[in-house]
Write a protein that holds these residues in place. Sequence first.
Motif, short mmCIF file in Angstrom:
data_model
loop_
_atom_site.label_atom_id
_atom_site.label_comp_id
_atom_site.label_asym_id
_atom_site.label_seq_id
_atom_site.Cartn_x
_atom_site.Cartn_y
_atom_site.Cartn_z
N ASP A 122 65.46 -98.55 64.39
CA ASP A 122 66.69 -97.80 64.18
C ASP A 122 67.85 -98.77 63.87
OD1 ASP A 122 69.02 -96.27 64.42
OD2 ASP A 122 68.05 -94.89 65.82
N CYS A 123 68.37 -98.68 62.64
CA CYS A 123 69.42 -99.61 62.21
C CYS A 123 70.69 -99.48 63.07
CB CYS A 123 69.84 -99.33 60.76
SG CYS A 123 68.49 -99.24 59.61
N ARG A 124 70.88 -98.30 63.68
CA ARG A 124 72.09 -98.10 64.50
C ARG A 124 72.03 -98.97 65.75
NH1 ARG A 124 71.33 -91.73 64.71
NH2 ARG A 124 69.28 -92.57 65.19
N ALA A 131 61.42 -95.59 61.69
CA ALA A 131 62.38 -95.06 62.67
C ALA A 131 63.29 -94.01 62.03
CB ALA A 131 63.23 -96.21 63.21
N CYS A 132 63.18 -93.83 60.73
CA CYS A 132 64.10 -92.95 60.00
C CYS A 132 63.93 -91.49 60.44
CB CYS A 132 63.85 -93.07 58.50
SG CYS A 132 64.02 -94.77 57.93
N GLN A 133 65.02 -90.80 60.64
CA GLN A 133 64.98 -89.39 61.04
C GLN A 133 66.26 -88.69 60.61
OE1 GLN A 133 65.88 -89.07 65.41
NE2 GLN A 133 65.28 -91.22 65.36
N TYR A 173 69.79 -86.93 60.57
CA TYR A 173 71.07 -87.28 61.18
C TYR A 173 71.21 -88.78 61.47
CZ TYR A 173 71.23 -82.24 61.91
OH TYR A 173 71.19 -80.89 61.73
N CYS A 174 70.26 -89.57 61.00
CA CYS A 174 70.41 -91.02 61.10
C CYS A 174 70.93 -91.45 59.73
CB CYS A 174 69.06 -91.68 61.39
SG CYS A 174 69.22 -93.45 61.69
N ALA A 175 72.15 -91.90 59.67
CA ALA A 175 72.77 -92.09 58.35
C ALA A 175 73.51 -93.41 58.23
CB ALA A 175 73.71 -90.92 58.07
N ALA A 176 73.16 -94.39 59.06
CA ALA A 176 73.85 -95.68 58.97
C ALA A 176 73.60 -96.35 57.61
CB ALA A 176 73.38 -96.59 60.09
N CYS A 177 72.49 -95.95 56.97
CA CYS A 177 72.16 -96.55 55.67
C CYS A 177 72.92 -95.86 54.52
CB CYS A 177 70.67 -96.49 55.42
SG CYS A 177 69.99 -94.84 55.58
N CYS A 178 73.61 -94.77 54.82
CA CYS A 178 74.32 -94.05 53.76
C CYS A 178 75.69 -94.70 53.51
CB CYS A 178 74.51 -92.58 54.15
SG CYS A 178 72.98 -91.65 54.07
S1 SF4 Z 1 69.92 -95.91 59.16
FE1 SF4 Z 1 68.01 -97.10 59.16
S2 SF4 Z 1 66.64 -96.02 60.58
FE2 SF4 Z 1 68.30 -94.62 60.04
S3 SF4 Z 1 67.52 -93.40 58.28
FE3 SF4 Z 1 68.64 -95.18 57.46
S4 SF4 Z 1 67.11 -96.79 57.14
FE4 SF4 Z 1 66.21 -95.25 58.50
#
Ligand code: SF4
Length: 230
Positions: free
Chosen positions: A132-134, A27-29, A31-36
């Motif tokens: 998607d972790c969000r 699901a990673c793409q 502007y998806c940055a919840a893991c940062c």
């Molecule tokens: S927040 Fe989850 S889904 Fe989004 S890029 Fe990070 S690991 Fe992937």
Amino acid sequence: MNTDTKLAVLDQIYKICDDFAETPDLACQRYCAACCTRNVTLTTLEGYRIAEHIISNGKSDLFAKLENESDKKRFHPLTTTNRLAVLCMEGKEPPEEENDASFGSCPFLTDDECPVYPVRPFGCRCFVSKQDCRETGFADVEPSVIAVNNVFLQYIEHVDAQGYSGNLTDILLFMESEDNRQSYMNSDLKRISERLIQNSPIKVVLVSPEHRDRVEPVLKSLQSIKVPGN
Ligand code: SF4
Ligand code: SF4
């Protein structure tokens, strides 16, 4: 191995890792940055690579971002992956560590993008999720992927066995100093933060039988890395 050689080996490990992570069901793409989060850890070798990138690309304001948030709570590892593997092999308990995503976002994160993306550490490359972790609030990672990631972590630490591991903020603030970078380049680190932990070479690679099929091709690729000059 001198530091230039270690950096060349690190690039090859990253390439193997990026190829491994290229699976269609993630699901990673962008502007998806919840893991940062502020809890990313890395080795001094990876920190050296990032510090050089920051300086040579005129992005030294990123060090100020780290400094500004350096009093905030973040994960401080108490052991390294290779030390943990030995503890497991000996049947000993690992030290208790406090790690919580609620400690906040990575100080580098800018408009949901990573300003050091090409040289981001393995801890960021390996963080992937099938959902998607969000939306879910957690990462959905196959146990076999975690097993492979541990092998990558063990190898990177092994290459940097004379170096240290720690939180991204602590490693990068250490590497901000030209003296420290020079000492690292000369394999002569004299002054080191008490927050960083000495790395260790691989003594045992931990792979449970059910993950062997997934890990073996990666292990083979890692073992076939060509060390420049050899
Ligand atoms: S927040 Fe989850 S889904 Fe989004 S890029 Fe990070 S690991 Fe992937
Ligand atoms: S270094 Fe980059 S990829 Fe890693 S957590 Fe920070 S912003 Fe995200």
